[in-house]
Design a protein around this motif. Structure first.
Motif, PDB file in Angstrom:
ATOM      1  N   ARG A 208       0.823  -1.216   0.000  1.00 61.87           N
ATOM      2  CA  ARG A 208       0.000   0.000   0.000  1.00 61.87           C
ATOM      3  C   ARG A 208       0.850   1.257   0.000  1.00 61.87           C
ATOM      4  NH1 ARG A 208      -4.007  -2.737   4.152  1.00 61.87           N
ATOM      5  NH2 ARG A 208      -2.461  -2.000   5.654  1.00 61.87           N
ATOM      6  N   ASP A 209       2.044   1.173   0.613  1.00 65.65           N
ATOM      7  CA  ASP A 209       2.929   2.333   0.698  1.00 65.65           C
ATOM      8  C   ASP A 209       3.846   2.478  -0.515  1.00 65.65           C
ATOM      9  OD1 ASP A 209       1.862   2.920   3.164  1.00 65.65           O
ATOM     10  OD2 ASP A 209       3.444   1.916   4.298  1.00 65.65           O
ATOM     11  N   ARG A 214      -0.817   0.207  -4.727  1.00 60.96           N
ATOM     12  CA  ARG A 214      -2.276   0.216  -4.591  1.00 60.96           C
ATOM     13  C   ARG A 214      -2.945   0.184  -5.967  1.00 60.96           C
ATOM     14  NH1 ARG A 214      -5.325   1.852  -0.257  1.00 60.96           N
ATOM     15  NH2 ARG A 214      -3.465   2.780   0.697  1.00 60.96           N
ATOM     16  N   GLN A 218      -5.576  -2.738  -7.236  1.00 64.58           N
ATOM     17  CA  GLN A 218      -6.933  -2.447  -7.673  1.00 64.58           C
ATOM     18  C   GLN A 218      -7.148  -2.848  -9.130  1.00 64.58           C
ATOM     19  OE1 GLN A 218      -7.893   1.635  -6.692  1.00 64.58           O
ATOM     20  NE2 GLN A 218      -7.985   1.206  -4.504  1.00 64.58           N
ATOM     21  N   TYR A 244     -11.888  -3.267  -2.607  1.00 70.79           N
ATOM     22  CA  TYR A 244     -10.881  -2.238  -2.332  1.00 70.79           C
ATOM     23  C   TYR A 244     -10.840  -1.930  -0.834  1.00 70.79           C
ATOM     24  CZ  TYR A 244     -11.143  -1.234  -7.382  1.00 70.79           C
ATOM     25  OH  TYR A 244     -11.135  -1.306  -8.758  1.00 70.79           O
ATOM     26  N   ASP A 248      -7.742  -2.297   2.257  1.00 71.89           N
ATOM     27  CA  ASP A 248      -7.317  -1.256   3.191  1.00 71.89           C
ATOM     28  C   ASP A 248      -7.490  -1.668   4.650  1.00 71.89           C
ATOM     29  OD1 ASP A 248      -6.494   0.545   1.265  1.00 71.89           O
ATOM     30  OD2 ASP A 248      -8.466   1.469   1.074  1.00 71.89           O
TER      31      ASP A 248
END
Length: 312
Positions: A208-209, A214, A218, A244, A248
């Motif tokens: 995610r970072d 990300r 997706q 999605y 998270d």
């Protein structure tokens, strides 16, 4: 019920231990060091839901010696399904329920080529459990859920009996009338997660970072969902956003099993996750460029470290 656990890894051993603890007649099929440890020391499960020490364990090295069974939970990797199907075929009665719990959406089709469709149900497992040592299973979370059902959506006595047995064992067992959707709901979350984390060689927090992490995650999910819809899967409205949001909500340290296998040099389930999105997308006329990119990156490692070294 007499329940055969075919594939005594983390998932199969966990479910089998819980069922046996609850009084069901559970038969395990296992070989090698894990089988030797279970014969000698029993099966130990360490879990936030309560530890189990199952001893003695009813254990067979071959399904041919177990006799007829009421249900079979197949908990092997996808590549072992043809062998599993041949092994269990002599044990099946007209009422035996066979529930495959593999990652991916092709297990029913693969099994059906060998045993036909009469005994087959579909199923998915939501659990994080792994072999900590021979004969020892570590269950990592509170989750231990099975969603399963008849392929035609009926509620037959064999499925209801298995649901009752699973519930008596303290497992979350959901009997669904649309198991195809259940399979694709998990697939559209797991396949993107496995592909993206393995591509970046990062856990979900690191992914995610990462620049582009990300976005890739997706894109892979969108491709999975588009392929599923093209094949007639009745996803709920807004399913993309649901997936999605799940990405998270995952703890930063979560690693999908395909990334763990990549790190350990083990064979990967690439063909049945990212590869399946690619293959089924081509059949349905759906473009899957993100899946193609990830597949090309990971294909040299799909057979494990020895194969990757040999190819290099």
């Amino acid at each position: 019920m007499k329940i055969l656990i075919f594939g005594s890894g983390g998932i199969g051993a966990y479910f089998g231990a819980r069922l046996a603890e609850a009084g069901e007649e559970v038969v395990f099929v296992a070989r090698g060091a894990f089988a030797e440890a279970m014969r000698r020391d029993g099966l130990r499960v360490f879990s936030a839901r309560g530890d189990v020490h199952l001893k003695p364990v009813t254990l067979h090295e071959s399904a041919e010696t177990t006799g007829a069974v009421d249900a079979v939970l197949i908990c092997t990797k996808m590549w072992s399904l043809p062998e599993a199907a041949e092994a269990i075929r002599p044990l099946l009665t007209p009422e035996t329920a066979v529930v495959p719990l593999q990652n991916g959406v092709e297990s029913v089709e693969l099994l059906g080529k060998v045993i036909g469709s009469d005994n087959l149900l579909g199923g998915v497992a939501y659990i994080s459990a792994h072999i900590e040592a021979p004969g020892v299973i570590r269950h990592n979370t509170q989750h231990a859920r099975i969603v399963f059902g008849e392929l035609d959506g009926r509620r037959l006595p064999r499925a209801e009996a298995l649901q009752s047995a699973l519930e008596r064992a303290g497992l979350d067992a959901i009997l669904t009338d649309d198991v195809t959707r259940a399979l694709w709901e998990k697939f559209s979350t797991l396949a993107p997660l496995a592909g993206a984390c393995s591509h970046y060689r990062k856990d979900i927090g690191g992914l995610r970072d990462s620049a582009g992490g990300r976005e890739l995650l997706q894109a892979l999910a969108s491709e999975c969902i588009a392929v599923g819809r093209a094949r007639g899967v009745a996803f709920s409205d807004g399913w993309e956003k649901t997936v999605y949001d799940r990405f998270d909500e995952l703890g930063a340290a979560v690693k999908p099993s395909m990334l763990l296998d990549l790190e350990r040099g083990n064979p990967l389930e690439l063909e049945w996750l990212t590869g399946a999105t690619l293959r089924l997308g081509e059949e349905a006329g759906i473009a899957t460029p993100a899946s193609r990119k990830v597949y090309a990156d990971l294909r040299p490692f799909a057979e494990g470290r020895r194969a990757a070294v040999a190819e290099g």
